[in-house]
Design a protein around this motif. Structure first.
Motif, PDB file in Angstrom:
ATOM      1  N   VAL A   1      53.242   9.094  24.869  1.00 47.71           N
ATOM      2  CA  VAL A   1      52.089   8.202  24.810  1.00 47.71           C
ATOM      3  C   VAL A   1      50.929   8.923  25.483  1.00 47.71           C
ATOM      4  CG1 VAL A   1      51.102   5.974  25.401  1.00 47.71           C
ATOM      5  CG2 VAL A   1      53.530   6.151  24.901  1.00 47.71           C
ATOM      6  N   SER A   2      49.920   9.229  24.664  1.00 48.47           N
ATOM      7  CA  SER A   2      48.732   9.897  25.169  1.00 48.47           C
ATOM      8  C   SER A   2      47.749   8.797  25.541  1.00 48.47           C
ATOM      9  CB  SER A   2      48.186  10.791  24.064  1.00 48.47           C
ATOM     10  OG  SER A   2      46.913  11.231  24.394  1.00 48.47           O
TER      11      SER A   2
ATOM     12  N   GLY B   1      44.356   8.486  27.184  1.00 50.40           N
ATOM     13  CA  GLY B   1      43.124   9.012  27.763  1.00 50.40           C
ATOM     14  C   GLY B   1      43.206  10.499  28.034  1.00 50.40           C
ATOM     15  N   SER B   2      44.224  11.144  27.471  1.00 47.93           N
ATOM     16  CA  SER B   2      44.417  12.563  27.722  1.00 47.93           C
ATOM     17  C   SER B   2      43.433  13.403  26.910  1.00 47.93           C
ATOM     18  CB  SER B   2      45.840  12.930  27.346  1.00 47.93           C
ATOM     19  OG  SER B   2      45.975  14.317  27.316  1.00 47.93           O
ATOM     20  N   CYS B   3      43.181  14.631  27.374  1.00 49.67           N
ATOM     21  CA  CYS B   3      42.196  15.479  26.705  1.00 49.67           C
ATOM     22  C   CYS B   3      42.824  16.327  25.607  1.00 49.67           C
ATOM     23  CB  CYS B   3      41.482  16.363  27.705  1.00 49.67           C
ATOM     24  SG  CYS B   3      42.499  17.703  28.329  1.00 49.67           S
ATOM     25  N   ASN B   4      44.102  16.173  25.346  1.00 49.06           N
ATOM     26  CA  ASN B   4      44.816  16.951  24.338  1.00 49.06           C
ATOM     27  C   ASN B   4      45.356  18.264  24.913  1.00 49.06           C
ATOM     28  OD1 ASN B   4      45.919  17.063  21.784  1.00 49.06           O
ATOM     29  ND2 ASN B   4      44.183  18.107  20.855  1.00 49.06           N
ATOM     30  N   GLY B   5      45.062  18.555  26.160  1.00 48.51           N
ATOM     31  CA  GLY B   5      45.604  19.765  26.783  1.00 48.51           C
ATOM     32  C   GLY B   5      47.099  19.619  27.006  1.00 48.51           C
TER      33      GLY B   5
ATOM     34  N   GLU C   1      49.060  17.570  25.533  1.00 54.39           N
ATOM     35  CA  GLU C   1      49.728  17.438  24.229  1.00 54.39           C
ATOM     36  C   GLU C   1      50.020  18.816  23.650  1.00 54.39           C
ATOM     37  OE1 GLU C   1      47.329  15.641  25.272  1.00 54.39           O
ATOM     38  OE2 GLU C   1      48.069  13.615  25.099  1.00 54.39           O
ATOM     39  N   LEU C   2      49.038  19.716  23.760  1.00 53.84           N
ATOM     40  CA  LEU C   2      49.249  21.061  23.220  1.00 53.84           C
ATOM     41  C   LEU C   2      50.420  21.742  23.921  1.00 53.84           C
ATOM     42  CD1 LEU C   2      45.540  22.227  22.851  1.00 53.84           C
ATOM     43  CD2 LEU C   2      47.164  21.916  20.999  1.00 53.84           C
ATOM     44  N   GLU C   3      50.534  21.560  25.230  1.00 53.17           N
ATOM     45  CA  GLU C   3      51.635  22.199  25.955  1.00 53.17           C
ATOM     46  C   GLU C   3      52.969  21.505  25.677  1.00 53.17           C
ATOM     47  OE1 GLU C   3      51.037  24.977  26.371  1.00 53.17           O
ATOM     48  OE2 GLU C   3      50.253  25.607  28.305  1.00 53.17           O
ATOM     49  N   LEU C   4      52.943  20.183  25.480  1.00 57.32           N
ATOM     50  CA  LEU C   4      54.187  19.486  25.118  1.00 57.32           C
ATOM     51  C   LEU C   4      54.665  19.949  23.745  1.00 57.32           C
ATOM     52  CD1 LEU C   4      53.319  15.949  26.483  1.00 57.32           C
ATOM     53  CD2 LEU C   4      55.273  17.315  27.204  1.00 57.32           C
ATOM     54  N   ASN C   5      53.699  20.113  22.828  1.00 63.49           N
ATOM     55  CA  ASN C   5      54.042  20.664  21.519  1.00 63.49           C
ATOM     56  C   ASN C   5      54.632  22.053  21.656  1.00 63.49           C
ATOM     57  OD1 ASN C   5      53.614  19.049  19.160  1.00 63.49           O
ATOM     58  ND2 ASN C   5      51.449  18.986  19.675  1.00 63.49           N
TER      59      ASN C   5
ATOM     60  N   CYS D   1      47.383  21.284  35.025  1.00 67.61           N
ATOM     61  CA  CYS D   1      46.238  20.869  34.214  1.00 67.61           C
ATOM     62  C   CYS D   1      45.963  21.916  33.160  1.00 67.61           C
ATOM     63  CB  CYS D   1      45.009  20.647  35.093  1.00 67.61           C
ATOM     64  SG  CYS D   1      43.608  19.977  34.191  1.00 67.61           S
ATOM     65  N   PRO D   2      46.716  21.896  32.055  1.00 68.85           N
ATOM     66  CA  PRO D   2      47.942  21.125  31.854  1.00 68.85           C
ATOM     67  C   PRO D   2      49.130  21.879  32.439  1.00 68.85           C
ATOM     68  CG  PRO D   2      47.380  22.343  29.870  1.00 68.85           C
ATOM     69  CD  PRO D   2      46.308  22.647  30.872  1.00 68.85           C
TER      70      PRO D   2
ATOM     71  N   ILE E   1      53.247  14.389  18.644  1.00 68.07           N
ATOM     72  CA  ILE E   1      52.649  14.609  19.958  1.00 68.07           C
ATOM     73  C   ILE E   1      51.161  14.773  19.717  1.00 68.07           C
ATOM     74  CG2 ILE E   1      52.661  16.033  22.035  1.00 68.07           C
ATOM     75  CD1 ILE E   1      55.503  16.824  21.393  1.00 68.07           C
TER      76      ILE E   1
ATOM     77  N   GLN F   1      40.960   6.507  23.733  1.00 69.40           N
ATOM     78  CA  GLN F   1      40.949   7.588  24.716  1.00 69.40           C
ATOM     79  C   GLN F   1      39.715   7.512  25.619  1.00 69.40           C
ATOM     80  OE1 GLN F   1      43.862   9.051  24.768  1.00 69.40           O
ATOM     81  NE2 GLN F   1      43.486  11.068  23.940  1.00 69.40           N
TER      82      GLN F   1
ATOM     83  N   ARG G   1      37.327   7.468  28.434  1.00 71.24           N
ATOM     84  CA  ARG G   1      37.493   7.651  29.876  1.00 71.24           C
ATOM     85  C   ARG G   1      36.177   7.561  30.637  1.00 71.24           C
ATOM     86  NH1 ARG G   1      39.126  13.414  28.221  1.00 71.24           N
ATOM     87  NH2 ARG G   1      37.561  12.735  26.749  1.00 71.24           N
TER      88      ARG G   1
ATOM     89  N   SER H   1      37.609  19.084  30.508  1.00 75.34           N
ATOM     90  CA  SER H   1      38.533  18.038  30.084  1.00 75.34           C
ATOM     91  C   SER H   1      37.918  17.056  29.088  1.00 75.34           C
ATOM     92  CB  SER H   1      39.051  17.273  31.302  1.00 75.34           C
ATOM     93  OG  SER H   1      39.880  18.123  32.064  1.00 75.34           O
TER      94      SER H   1
ATOM     95  N   GLY I   1      40.498  19.046  25.658  1.00 80.22           N
ATOM     96  CA  GLY I   1      41.300  20.154  26.186  1.00 80.22           C
ATOM     97  C   GLY I   1      41.620  21.227  25.169  1.00 80.22           C
TER      98      GLY I   1
ATOM     99  N   CYS J   1      39.643  12.448  21.743  1.00 79.23           N
ATOM    100  CA  CYS J   1      39.015  12.282  23.057  1.00 79.23           C
ATOM    101  C   CYS J   1      37.574  12.780  23.051  1.00 79.23           C
ATOM    102  CB  CYS J   1      39.831  12.987  24.122  1.00 79.23           C
ATOM    103  SG  CYS J   1      40.102  14.708  23.761  1.00 79.23           S
TER     104      CYS J   1
END
Lengths: 253, 489
Positions: free
Chosen positions: A130-131, A133-137, A139-143, A232-233, B140, B165, B167, B188, B191, B485
């Motif tokens: 569940v993202s 408010g994340s900046c997608n950073g 997410e990229l590392e989770l991917n 971060c991330p 993701i 998103q 913020r 940020s 990202g 975002c």
């Protein structure tokens, strides 16, 4: 066909065979180390410099739950704070994220892990992202954890499409008001027993967004994460290391 | 700030309308900023041929719910800016086609309405059905809601609803009262576009602070921008391969992207170039070792990259899925004011690197890659061609770089010009990014406005899927890969 074979051959072996033996470059990206030399009592330069309010004094402490690893605090003339390339910074106890001069590693407490986590998820863990408010950073590392290099699925850990298929959720981002309901619904949709993982500085503390009025961090007041993955991330190696410790696949040092 | 002309709204309406009739002009930012006398509307229009940006403003009174004439009636591309101003301040726009909420910001004027109760556009019919996707998606990926209205498998309409998103970045920027904090926050905003947004933020603050940027800093920023472009384009090509079941391409490109982001890791210790760019100084100056790492990684990347991508564009099974899927025509693209790759794949040469060159782009004589078919294939192909172009640019720039590895610039003191206005434009990998800042008479940041390419381009995705099968939505979506975002802020 020949072209395909050639591509496969040139691709070579991409996966990292032993993720425990990887060394990252020494560039302010891992566990900070604080020198035991006393710093001048009146000096608060690093506290004031820190863009995410991660540093506090008396005693000098860097909170990894708030640190964005910008590395600017190493510019201190006294050379008190430096960063190592130790990526093993995951923990299940948020108070262990505070690094002081006596810290030489981030403690992961096996006693704190709920019994059912190792019993039920020790060999197979399906997670839902569940993202919020994340900046997608993050997410990229989770991917990236499941790409050809890191290949987290070798451990039976996978990200799935529905909360109904999942054993837990991974939350990224500082938790915002506009997503509060969606996050709560997703959590409720996961069958028990379930686990909660906070990925990234934003999820752990709000990070650089901490003081924004658009946030709603009520979810983490109600539910306590089973695992904190700072960064971060966070690097894929940090994420994998944390998940393996949580599921009892590797023992904490 | 005093130099920005203030027109009465009728004059402003006519002037902006007149400028936008020129096909080389488009609006890069239009927003409102509260002042003592009322609400000041500021419109920034870029002229791609004259390489200039014109700024005009108008002050409207906020007492008793103002209603002004909508520019969107004549210039559809202004729809999103007017919706934003309406949502935030309650200004009515007479003749606007649909004042749909943009992102439900926390400081919106109508705080009774809730995001969860938003009434989606619907068509009542016994033959049509609706498909709702999100806000939380199956991969993701960030959240957003897509509401399709379909006839059988065919999509008639797609409504994209975002804001999950949000913020409050713009408001937060005002509280970051030093260069480091502002730059860290800018990293940020999105990202995946760290270099694009952080460069834009640094440029704005450097302009307001009168801080010089050295030759080497310009090269480093431009090299970083092109590396970011290569990394994200490679990731997108990999994702497109996954969606059309070309597994080999997907796997090889994933590994190739790792090479590029690990280049950043070797340079500054972060795989997304966070902390690389700072206002007025270089924490990680380019030295001989870094140049060697970059060049070696690019060589290693290029050989394998060309091999797999040439194969990809030769495969009938890939092309069958890409060609004539998700077409956005040139007329539609102009209408909605799309930017970046979305514009350049529909025959519109909109590229800040050429039209308003910044940093080292001034010396590169960049010519945008231009394609015309506006389909998924064009959006895949442009990534391929831009990657090859970026490889060339990086090598060229590193040859110009003075690789002493020393940075002479001290960390600048935080001081901004009072009553100043600065605008900066960069070309992120998705498209143009615009940051605008205003300072008050004490030199404190009074207003900060961010515009990301996705603000325009989400509408392109909504148009692309019309009359396509709903099963082609994923490949259409990946072909744009827009930011949630960056739009929600």
């Amino acid at each position: 066909m020949l072209r395909t074979i050639k591509i496969v051959k040139h691709q070579g072996r991409q996966y990292i065979k032993n993720l425990q033996q990887v060394t990252l470059p020494l560039l302010n990206n891992g566990l900070p180390v604080i020198s035991s030399n006393p710093c001048p009592a009146a000096c608060k330069a690093c506290v004031e410099l820190c863009p995410s309010e991660a540093i506090s004094k008396d005693p000098l402490t860097v909170n990894l739950g708030q640190c964005v690893f910008c590395g600017e605090c190493v510019s201190c003339k006294e050379g008190i704070i430096r960063f190592t390339n130790n990526f093993r910074i995951a923990t299940n106890n948020s108070s262990c994220l505070a690094v002081s001069s006596t810290t030489d590693h981030i403690f992961f407490d096996p006693e704190l892990v709920r019994k059912e986590i190792i019993k039920v998820f020790g060999r197979s863990l399906k997670l839902r992202l569940v993202s919020d408010g994340s900046c997608n950073g993050c997410e990229l590392e989770l991917n990236a954890t499941d790409n050809v290099n890191f290949d987290i699925s070798r451990y039976g850990i996978e990200f799935v499409a529905s909360p109904r298929h999942a054993d837990g959720i991974v939350v990224t981002g500082p938790l915002v008001e506009n997503s509060a309901k969606a996050l709560e619904l997703t959590w409720e949709a996961i069958p028990d027993p379930k686990i909660l993982i906070a990925v990234g500085t934003c999820a752990i503390s709000g990070g650089v967004f901490k003081n924004s009025k658009a946030l709603n961090r009520g979810f983490f007041e109600k539910h306590t994460p089973d695992l904190y993955l700072p960064g971060c991330p966070p690097h894929p190696l940090t994420i994998i290391d944390g998940l393996l410790k949580l599921t009892g696949r590797i023992t904490a040092e | 700030m005093q130099q920005i002309p203030v027109l009465d709204y009728t004059g402003f309406y006519e002037e902006v309308g007149r400028l936008l009739h020129n096909e080389h002009c488009h609006c890069v930012n239009y927003y409102a900023l509260p002042e003592q006398q009322g609400l000041r509307l500021i419109c920034c229009i870029a002229n791609d041929q004259a390489h200039s940006v014109g700024v005009a403003s108008s002050i409207i009174s906020l007492t008793d719910k103002p209603v002004i004439k909508s520019l969107s009636q004549v210039h559809t591309s202004m729809h999103i800016f007017e919706r934003e101003i309406h949502e935030r301040y309650g200004v009515g726009f007479e003749g606007h086609p649909w004042l749909k909420p943009v992102r439900f910001p926390f400081d919106r004027v109508d705080d009774v309405s809730k995001m969860a109760d938003y009434p989606f556009y619907g068509i009542s019919s016994h033959e049509l059905h609706e498909v709702g996707v999100g806000p939380i998606h199956a991969g993701i990926i960030e959240p957003g809601h897509f509401r399709f209205i379909c006839h059988g498998e065919k999509v008639l309409h797609l409504e994209i609803h975002l804001g999950y998103q949000h913020r409050g970045v713009e408001k937060l920027m005002l509280e970051k009262e030093n260069f480091l904090s502002a730059s860290v926050l800018a990293e940020s905003i999105a990202g995946d576009t760290v270099v694009g947004h952080n460069s834009a933020c640094c440029q704005v603050l450097e302009a307001l602070g009168g801080i010089p940027v050295t030759h080497n800093m310009q090269i480093a920023r431009t090299v970083a921008a092109e590396l970011e472009r290569i990394a994200m384009h490679t990731a997108d090509l990999s994702a497109l391969c996954t969606d059309v079941a070309f597994q080999l391409g997907s796997a090889v490109l994933q590994g190739l992207r790792t090479i590029i982001i690990n280049t950043f890791m070797a340079w500054c210790g972060n795989r997304f170039a966070r902390k690389l760019i700072r206002v007025g100084y270089e924490p990680y100056p380019v030295n001989k070792d870094i140049v060697a790492v970059i060049l070696q990684n690019l060589d290693n990347y290029e050989k394998r990259y060309c091999e797999v991508v040439d194969k990809m564009f030769d495969m009938p099974s890939v092309l069958a899925r890409f060609e004539q899927t998700g077409v956005v025509s040139e007329a539609q693209t102009r209408l909605i004011g799309a930017v970046g790759m979305a514009a350049r794949t529909a025959g519109i040469p909109r590229d800040i690197r050429q039209s308003h060159p910044y940093s080292f782009y001034k010396n590169l004589n960049h010519k945008p890659v231009l394609l015309h078919s506006g389909d998924v294939k064009a959006r895949a192909k442009i990534r391929d061609l831009e990657i090859r172009q970026s490889l060339k640019y990086i090598r060229e720039m590193l040859a110009h770089c003075n690789i002493s590895g020393e940075s002479n610039n001290p960390v600048p003191a935080y001081k901004l010009q009072p009553s100043g206005f600065a605008i900066s434009l960069t070309e992120g990998w998705r498209g143009e990014i615009c940051h605008c800042a205003v300072t008050d008479n004490t030199g404190k940041l009074a207003h900060y406005k961010i515009k990301e390419a996705s603000l325009h381009n989400w509408m392109a995705l909504a148009l692309a899927v019309r009359n396509n099968e709903i099963s082609d939505f994923p490949v259409c979506n990946k072909s744009f890969n827009l930011s949630y975002c960056g739009y929600d802020l």
